[in-house]
Each structure stands twice: as C-alpha cells, then as structure tokens.
Design a protein around this motif. Structure first.
Motif, short mmCIF file in Angstrom:
data_model
loop_
_atom_site.label_atom_id
_atom_site.label_comp_id
_atom_site.label_asym_id
_atom_site.label_seq_id
_atom_site.Cartn_x
_atom_site.Cartn_y
_atom_site.Cartn_z
N LYS A 133 0.73 -1.22 -0.03
CA LYS A 133 -0.20 0.08 -0.07
C LYS A 133 1.05 1.21 -0.18
CE LYS A 133 -4.07 1.89 0.61
NZ LYS A 133 -5.50 1.52 -0.18
N TYR A 134 1.89 1.27 0.45
CA TYR A 134 2.74 2.54 0.90
C TYR A 134 4.16 2.21 0.19
CZ TYR A 134 -1.16 3.03 3.81
OH TYR A 134 -2.57 2.87 4.57
N LEU A 137 7.77 4.14 1.50
CA LEU A 137 8.34 4.35 2.67
C LEU A 137 9.89 3.95 2.59
CD1 LEU A 137 5.70 2.27 4.90
CD2 LEU A 137 6.15 4.82 4.86
N ARG A 140 9.93 0.18 7.42
CA ARG A 140 8.64 -0.12 8.21
C ARG A 140 9.04 -1.29 9.24
NH1 ARG A 140 8.89 -2.90 3.47
NH2 ARG A 140 8.30 -5.17 3.61
N TYR A 214 0.13 6.92 8.29
CA TYR A 214 0.70 7.27 7.12
C TYR A 214 0.50 8.47 6.48
CZ TYR A 214 2.38 7.17 2.19
OH TYR A 214 2.84 7.65 0.91
N LYS A 215 -0.95 9.01 6.72
CA LYS A 215 -1.17 10.28 6.47
C LYS A 215 -0.24 11.20 7.31
CE LYS A 215 -4.97 13.67 6.02
NZ LYS A 215 -6.60 13.69 6.24
N CYS A 218 3.45 11.53 5.99
CA CYS A 218 3.53 12.55 4.86
C CYS A 218 3.54 13.94 5.30
CB CYS A 218 2.47 12.10 3.94
SG CYS A 218 2.59 10.46 3.16
#
Length: 461
Positions: A133-134, A137, A140, A214-215, A218
């Motif tokens: 999904k991300y 990065l 993680r 995650y938001k 960012c």
C-alpha cells in the motif's frame, strides 16, 4: 490444581503474623518484522511462588521458582523466619494492619495459549499490506508484544484471589525521507487487555489506523520546526494521559509521598484548574470495564478507585496496606508485583483525566497561534512534578485551524503549574493501553484522558 495446593497451606500461616502466599505464571512474547524480515521471535515463560509475612512493622519475604506444594511450604517458612529475624532489629514496634474483608475474588478472564506461528503470520500479513500500500516508505517495522500474568493469592486476613491479566500490543513504525532529505518517523500501537482474538480479529480497523499513521508521516515529511517558548497548546489524550501518569501519578503514590514528593504538603489544596479531575481506576471506568482491570492486589486488598484530583483539589494518594495505615485511610488495591520474585509496590493501574464538556473542534478554533500535540516519545518526570517529554507528532494551529505538521520537539514544565492553566477539556476519553511503567519493576498500565487546552513550554529547534 495449584490453587487448591496454595489454599491448603493456610494452616502454615503463624498466628499473630499477617501473611500472603502468591503463585504466579507469566508469559512474554516478542515478534519483530523489519522491512519484511523476521528479526525477533521470542517466547519466554516463568512461574513460581512467593510469600510475604508482616510482623510488628517488619516484612519477611521469600520466593522460589519451584511450583509445588513442598515449595509453597518452604517459602512460607523462609518468609516467616525472615520476618522474625528482621523484627529483632525493629525498634519501633507496630500493631497489625486492620483486617480487610475476607472473600474470594476471581477474574472473569483467564489466560489461554496459542501457537507462536499465528502471531508471526499475523505480523507478516500486516507487513505485506504496508509494503504493497505504501511503497514510498524508507522503512517499516511491525512488532508484537504479549505480556500476561496469572496470579493465585492466598492471605491470612484479607481476600483470596485468582486473577489473570492478558495483554497483547501490536506496534507499527513507519519511516520516510523528509523534504530536507532527513528520515522522519511515526509510530502507533493497537491492542490492550485480552488475547489475539479480542484485539486483532478485524484487520480492517488496523489498516485504517495505519492509513491515518501514513497520512501523519507524509505531513511530517513536509513539517516545520516548532517555535520555542511558552505556547498555548491542545494536548491529545495520549499526551495528557502520559503527563497524568508520569508527572502526576508518581507524585501521588504514597510511598513516594513519604519519600518527599511535591504532593505531600499539597493534600486538600488546589493543584490544578477546577476543570481537572484525575482518578486511578481499578476495574471499571466511566461505566465500562477499565482497559487493564485490576480486581485484587498482591496483598489481598480488593481493588477500588483511587481519587487523586477532584475539581482541581488534590484529594488523595494511591496506597498499599502500610501507607494506608500510616495515613489512616482505606487501602485501595494499588500494591502489585511484576514477577513472582518481586515484592509488591504501590503501582498505578488505569490513570485517567476525566472528560469535560468541550468539543475538540471548538478547542482548536479557540487557538490563534499554538500547537496540537498528538504523540509522545520517551520522557522523564521527578517528584517535584517537573517533566520533559519528547513530542513525535503534532500540528501548528493558526487562526483556529490546523496548519503544518511539526518535526520532533520537546515539552517541559511543572505538572501542577501546567494543570492550573487548563481552560478547556474535551468531552471524549481515549485510552493508551500499551504502557509499561518502570518503577523498580516493569508493570503493565494504562493511561488516558480527554484532550486538554493549556499552556506549556515547547523546546523548538
């Protein structure tokens, strides 16, 4: 059953001594997946028996890693012998503690076991979701921790108990490169009281939290440094709860009060805004089960709530039987030991600031120039109430609206001074159930509260 074995040893308690026999099993699991690689996979268990005997103001203590009827008898005998020996040097003889209500208390939840592989697979599944999904990065980490305790408590003059404290916590840490080419990081924890089925049966909820994390990451990658100085801030419940635990809670543990904490001379005095009330809850809080419910402590005291601050007034302390007798109050069940070989100490359980009447959006709208502080890192506090905590996530507030995210900073101050500046308290409580208090022994605790608006010193760049 060990419960029957320990109960049968009551006949070995000597008349005139107040004795507690405790059998305990503990389990710890740790799993860490870093960038798809399993780097930690640990499971450890320990069990044993301890006895604590009180005689004329002196305590005798003994423990053994054996878990048998013979071991229980030897442990009682050793603790009794130790109490008699220490009593020889005790010049200030004290009366026995007041007898407590004698009943049997059983926790509604016991410990269950399951394969370690299930946990490894769970962490791998969540890690695979994050990777897919991300993809931007830098790194993680998905980590799992379980710390469970099951205790059987048998006493000479208090309650007996069979209680269990299962707790599972899943930690997610995300890292990316900032606009300045530096790594920035955010983390969050999911879980609490119960087992894997209780906390992780619906991964969709976990993925929602990861999306929010995650938001924030960012936004932090585009973040700015906070401006140093005394600022108007809104503390997220996680930050308010941490301050309630570290900077307030420890100062009102009665053993530390007797050791000279700032709370001692302030009993029944105003120490905070009248909007602030703080309670260390036992097994229920605000009409629901407390996040980490405690029903009986390791002295056989049935647990009840300890009211610490009420409408800004310091009302009381957290006690074991010894400190309660010293202050002439009822003990409230705050005496707990982490391992079977640990003597119980006065410890927090579920320490929380009470909710107010304000809406968070109204609180933000009331700030012209300040900050909304969301997450804390490591910090420290001392018995003067002075504290310093790292802030790992937060936002500017400009003209009543959230602005840019801020980079890592610190907050500091004196807890009672800071609490006296509170002028708004939100109407919703959020709990953090992943805490482990380090007062001489590790101890699972929870902390929480509403968002609070106050003034605090920010470190800036």
């Amino acid at each position: 059953m060990l419960e029957d074995i320990l109960t049968g040893k009551k006949s070995l308690f000597e008349t005139g001594m107040q004795s507690v026999l405790r059998g305990q099993e503990s389990r710890l699991r740790r799993i860490v997946i870093q960038n798809g690689n399993l780097v930690t996979n640990v499971r450890s268990e320990e069990s044993g028996i301890c006895a604590r005997v009180y005689l004329n103001g002196a305590y005798g203590f003994a423990s053994t890693a054996e878990y048998t009827a013979e071991a229980a008898a030897k442990t009682i005998a050793a603790a009794t012998k130790n109490a008699r020996y220490l009593d020889k040097f005790n010049t200030e003889k004290k009366k026995p503690y007041p007898i407590l209500e004698q009943k049997t208390i059983v926790s509604p939840r016991m410990i269950i076991d399951f394969e370690q592989k299930r946990l490894v697979d769970l962490c791998k599944e969540i890690d695979a979701h994050i990777e897919k999904k991300y993809p931007d990065l830098l790194s993680r980490v998905v980590a799992y921790r379980e710390d469970t305790m099951e205790k059987i408590i048998v006493t000479s003059d208090a309650a007996d108990g069979h209680v269990a404290y299962p707790r599972t916590t899943l930690y997610v840490t995300l890292n990316m490169t900032s606009k300045d080419g530096q790594p920035v990081e955010v983390s969050d924890a999911v879980g609490g009281f119960g087992h894997i089925e209780d906390n992780y049966s619906d991964l969709a909820k976990i993925y929602e939290k990861i999306a929010a994390l995650y938001k924030d990451l960012c936004a932090k990658a585009e973040g700015v440094y906070a401006s140093a100085g005394v600022k108007t801030v809104i503390l997220h419940p996680d930050v308010a709860g941490m301050i309630a635990h570290e900077a307030i809670g420890h100062t009102v543990e009665a053993d530390l009060v007797q050791g000279g904490s700032v709370a001692g001379p302030n009993l029944n005095k105003k120490v905070a805004s009248e909007l602030i009330s703080i309670t260390d809850f036992a097994s229920t809080a605000f009409g629901d089960k407390a996040p980490l419910p405690v029903y009986i402590d390791d002295e056989g005291t049935e647990a009840r709530d300890a009211v610490l601050i009420e409408n800004g007034i310091l009302k009381g302390f957290m006690h074991d039987r010894e400190s309660a007798d010293f202050y002439g109050v009822r003990p409230c069940g705050n005496s707990r030991g982490y391992a079977f070989s640990d003597e119980p100490l006065i410890r927090m359980r579920n320490t929380c600031v009470h909710p107010g009447k304000d809406k968070l959006e109204d609180m933000i709208a009331s700030v012209d120039d300040g900050y909304y502080l969301i997450n804390t890192g490591n910090g420290q506090a001392d018995l003067t109430g002075e504290f310093m905590f790292g802030i790992t996530m937060g936002y500017e507030i400009k003209n009543g609206k959230l602005g840019k995210a801020i980079l890592d900073t610190t907050v500091s101050g004196v807890a009672f001074d800071m609490l006296n500046t509170v002028d708004m308290v939100s109407d919703t409580v959020t709990w953090n159930t992943s805490g482990t208090c380090g007062k001489k022994q590790a101890m699972p605790v929870s902390m929480g509260g509403p968002a609070i608006k106050c003034k605090i010193m920010i470190g800036g760049r």
